[in-house]
Design a protein around this motif. Structure first.
Motif, mmCIF file in Angstrom:
data_model
loop_
_atom_site.group_PDB
_atom_site.id
_atom_site.type_symbol
_atom_site.label_atom_id
_atom_site.label_comp_id
_atom_site.label_asym_id
_atom_site.label_seq_id
_atom_site.Cartn_x
_atom_site.Cartn_y
_atom_site.Cartn_z
ATOM 1 N N ASN A 1 4.216 -6.031 9.327
ATOM 2 C CA ASN A 1 3.229 -5.165 8.678
ATOM 3 C C ASN A 1 1.827 -5.269 9.266
ATOM 4 N N ASP B 1 4.935 -8.565 -5.706
ATOM 5 C CA ASP B 1 3.790 -7.660 -5.684
ATOM 6 C C ASP B 1 2.641 -8.272 -6.468
ATOM 7 N N THR C 1 -8.097 5.309 8.469
ATOM 8 C CA THR C 1 -6.970 4.396 8.671
ATOM 9 C C THR C 1 -7.077 3.691 10.017
ATOM 10 N N ASN D 1 4.451 3.009 5.326
ATOM 11 C CA ASN D 1 4.557 2.144 4.154
ATOM 12 C C ASN D 1 4.961 0.721 4.517
ATOM 13 N N VAL D 2 4.762 -0.178 3.570
ATOM 14 C CA VAL D 2 5.131 -1.577 3.739
ATOM 15 C C VAL D 2 6.636 -1.695 3.972
ATOM 16 N N GLY E 1 2.521 -0.817 7.206
ATOM 17 C CA GLY E 1 2.013 -1.748 6.210
ATOM 18 C C GLY E 1 0.805 -1.234 5.464
ATOM 19 N N GLU E 2 0.316 -2.073 4.560
ATOM 20 C CA GLU E 2 -0.809 -1.729 3.695
ATOM 21 C C GLU E 2 -2.008 -1.271 4.507
ATOM 22 N N GLY E 3 -2.572 -0.136 4.121
ATOM 23 C CA GLY E 3 -3.766 0.373 4.783
ATOM 24 C C GLY E 3 -3.498 1.065 6.100
ATOM 25 N N GLU F 1 -9.796 -3.923 3.868
ATOM 26 C CA GLU F 1 -9.050 -3.222 2.822
ATOM 27 C C GLU F 1 -10.009 -2.472 1.908
ATOM 28 N N LYS G 1 8.024 1.056 0.757
ATOM 29 C CA LYS G 1 7.475 0.621 -0.523
ATOM 30 C C LYS G 1 6.222 1.435 -0.793
ATOM 31 N N TYR G 2 6.214 2.123 -1.913
ATOM 32 C CA TYR G 2 5.040 2.923 -2.274
ATOM 33 C C TYR G 2 4.699 2.679 -3.733
ATOM 34 N N LYS G 3 3.489 2.232 -3.968
ATOM 35 C CA LYS G 3 3.056 1.852 -5.310
ATOM 36 C C LYS G 3 2.397 3.038 -6.016
#
Length: 323
Positions: free
Chosen positions: A130, A315, A91, A142-143, A136-138, A79, A168-170
Motif C-alpha cells: 500500500n 480498521d 493525490t 483502494n487498500v 492504498g490510503e490517499g 494524510e 477496501k472502501y470505507k
C-alpha cells in the motif's frame, strides 16, 4: 499579473524551504506532468513545504499546488483532504509528500525487509503493497491486503492459507470489501479456481468488533447491482448436487445481518443450529443439511467471513478491539 503572483508564491516557498533545515524531495506524475514536493525537516518536524507543478491545469490542479503546502505543514502529515475539484493533482502531491516523509524518517519504510532484524511479516508486506505503488490510503486505488485464512478441505484437514483483499472502501457506517480465497482443493489444478466475494461489513455504534455484522454478501453483483464484483469459483453444481442458485437462494442469505460474535461460534456448517438456519421470513422449509456433501463450499465461506472479520477489526474505527 497571474504569472507574477505565481512566481512570488514559488519564490517565497523556495526561500522558506531553504531556511528550514535538511530537505527531502519526491516527484510523482500529476494530471499534466511531474509534481514535486520538497520538505524542510528539522528534528522530527516539517518546517516548510514547497510544491512545484507548473503543468497542472490552471485554476484547477493549480489550486492544489498552491494550497496544499500550508495544509500539509499545519497537519504535519501527508494524510490531508484533497483540494476540491483537484483530486488527481492532490493525490499525486500527497503521494510525493508521503515519500518525502519516509525519506526523512518521519514514516516507517515501505520496504518489508526494513523491519527490525530484517524479518518479513504479513504487516510489513501489507504496508509495502500500500505504500510502494499507487495503491492504498490517499492514493488512486483502494487498500489491498493479504490476510490469513484457516482453510479446511473435504476430509476436514486444516491448512494455513492466505486470502487476498483486493478492495477496501470505507463508507459512513460500513466498509466494502472484495476478497479472493481458495475454496476447493479436492479437484485437479485445471479447475482449482479461486472465489471472489463482495462483502459489506458494518461499523457499529458501539465500536465493538463483536457487534459488527455482515450487511451484504455476494459472489456476483455488488449491493447496487451495477458491478459484477464477485466470482463463484466452485463447481456448479457441487459433486453433491448443490447448485450455485441453491447457494444464492438459501445459504448465502443466511449470513446477512449475522454479527461477528455469532460467526466466531462457527467453524463449519455443522455448527449452525437447524433452528437458526430456518429462522426468518421465507426460510421455514430450508434445511442446512441439504448442503451435506458440499462442505468445502459451505465451510470455507464461513472461514472466509471469519478471516475478513479479523481484518475488519484492524480498521482504526475499532480502536484496536480484536475479534
Amino acid at each position: 499579473m497571474k504569472n507574477a503572483i505565481w512566481a512570488v508564491v514559488c519564490l517565497n516557498a523556495l526561500l522558506v524551504v531553504g531556511c528550514g533545515g535538511k530537505t527531502y524531495t519526491a516527484t510523482t506524475k500529476g494530471y499534466g506532468g511531474d509534481v514535486t514536493v520538497e520538505l524542510a525537516v528539522s528534528g522530527k518536524k516539517i518546517t516548510a513545504v514547497k510544491i512545484t507543478g507548473d503543468k497542472e491545469t490552471p485554476g484547477i490542479g493549480e489550486k492544489a499546488v498552491m494550497q496544499l503546502p500550508d495544509i500539509i505543514l499545519k497537519a504535519q502529515s501527508w494524510e490531508v483532504d484533497a483540494v476540491s475539484g483537484a483530486t488527481i493533482t492532490s493525490t499525486s502531491i500527497k503521494k510525493a509528500a508521503k515519500e518525502a516523509m519516509q525519506q526523512a524518517g518521519l514514516l516507517a519504510s515501505a520496504n518489508p525487509c526494513d523491519d527490525a532484524g530484517g524479518t518479513i511479516t504479513l504487516e510489513s508486506i501489507n504496508r509495502y503493497l500500500n505504500e510502494s505503488a499507487d495503491m492504498g490510503e490517499g492514493s488512486i486505488a483502494n487498500v489491498v491486503a493479504v490476510i490469513p485464512i484457516e482453510h479446511i478441505n473435504g476430509p476436514r484437514e486444516e491448512h494455513d492459507f492466505y486470502a487476498f483483499v483486493n478492495f477496501k472502501y470505507k463508507s459512513r457506517n460500513f466498509i466494502k470489501y472484495q476478497v479472493t480465497y481458495l475454496s476447493c482443493t479436492c479437484r485437479s489444478a485445471e479447475v482449482n479456481y479461486w472465489s471472489t466475494a463482495y462483502v459489506e461489513m458494518t461499523l457499529p455504534k458501539s465500536k465493538n468488533i463483536e457487534d459488527a455484522a455482515i450487511k451484504y454478501l455476494s459472489f456476483d453483483y455488488d449491493s447496487d447491482g451495477n458491478y459484477l464484483a464477485g466470482f463463484w469459483g466452485d463447481s456448479n453444481p457441487t459433486p453433491a448436487g448443490a447448485t450455485y442458485e441453491d447457494f444464492k437462494r438459501e445459504y448465502i442469505p443466511f449470513f446477512i445481518n449475522k454479527d461477528c460474535k455469532y460467526l466466531k461460534t462457527l467453524s463449519t456448517s455443522d455448527d449452525i443450529a437447524p433452528e437458526d438456519y430456518s429462522a426468518g421470513e421465507g426460510r421455514a422449509s430450508y434445511r442446512v443439511d441439504s448442503f451435506t456433501g458440499s462442505s468445502v463450499s459451505t465451510n470455507n465461506m464461513i472461514r472466509m467471513l471469519n478471516a475478513l472479520f479479523d481484518y475488519h477489526a484492524t480498521d482504526e474505527f475499532f480502536a484496536g478491539n480484536k475479534a
